[in-house]
Design an enzyme around this catalytic site. Sequence first.
Site, short mmCIF file in Angstrom:
data_model
loop_
_atom_site.label_atom_id
_atom_site.label_comp_id
_atom_site.label_asym_id
_atom_site.label_seq_id
_atom_site.Cartn_x
_atom_site.Cartn_y
_atom_site.Cartn_z
N HIS A 1 -3.15 7.37 2.05
CA HIS A 1 -3.61 5.79 1.66
C HIS A 1 -4.93 5.58 2.55
O HIS A 1 -4.83 5.60 3.66
CB HIS A 1 -2.49 4.79 1.93
N CYS B 1 0.74 -1.23 0.01
CA CYS B 1 -0.01 -0.12 0.08
C CYS B 1 0.98 1.24 -0.12
O CYS B 1 0.31 2.38 -0.34
CB CYS B 1 -1.10 0.01 1.00
N ASN C 1 -10.23 -0.14 0.11
CA ASN C 1 -8.63 0.04 -0.02
C ASN C 1 -8.24 -0.54 -1.36
O ASN C 1 -8.36 -1.84 -1.57
CB ASN C 1 -8.07 -0.64 1.27
#
Length: 319
Positions: free
Chosen positions: A239, A99, A269
């Site tokens: 993020h 990520c 996500n």
Amino acid sequence: MPPRRVTNEELAERLGRSSEWIFQRSGIRFRHVVEPGTTSGDLAVAAGHEALSRAAVGDVAAVVVATTTPDRTCPGTAPSVASRLGMTGAAALDVQAVCAGFVYGLAVAQGLIAAGTADSVLLVGTDTLSLNVAPDDPTSMLFGDGAGAVVLRSGRGEEPGALGTCVLGSDGGGRDLITVRSGGSEERSQAGGAPADLYMRLEGREVFWRAVEHMTSASRAALDAAQWKPEEADRIVAHQANARILTMLAQRLGVTTDRVLSNIEQVGNTSAASIPILLDHADRAGDLEPGHRVLLTAFGGGLAWGATTLVWPRLERLH
């Protein structure tokens, strides 16, 4: 974004949770997932094509693809993406920082340009984590698929869009907190052993606090390098892992939550794709305006984290 949208209601029965419980725990109401036959590379090509069509440069000299869900273990996805975009012969490489991949990719692109290796770089963040999570794992509610891309070029440090210092860090001692055990040399070296777990596994509670801690520290370091106080950052683009992490990040930095942009409610996500997707959504919605001071920060498996700053430029729009 892939066209198929999966709501919390679709997940609730399978996970034994209510749709509202999923929202309260994650801040997500729906996410987009790929249909069978669609890969991370396919999404990367679509995002890359749009970025190139809007870029104020001619030929791009290098392609960097940030992904933890490559089309194949070998070779990298970037050469294929470059070829499909008509860039055969360009330098092309993958970055694997989960990520945090897009922020790491920015640092790689910045380095290629600063070293004179390339005068322009196409950076794509792309992931299809819906294919990597066990359907019955509660953490599967967090993940969606997508890709986002930017073109970076050589220029002057005072120009809008110029990247500040990229602050990066890692802690491999936490590698088991976010991991896919199958597919690597570690599994293959265990002769006669049982096959390793095929799916991504996430220790949610521990990851939550590590994400808050490391995104906060990286953000402060990047702000210090830019000589900005936290309150001087007009927008924080973090993020999109969990809505509660975003709230905690704002509190730790001492800024109001309205400065922390978010689209997690609609996308979930999307790993390495989350920051470029959010930048695009915010620019289209008018939440990012030319001249805004922007802080980018991310945390992911590795463990890996990073942050950087820029002043938002005026972008060309597709008609």
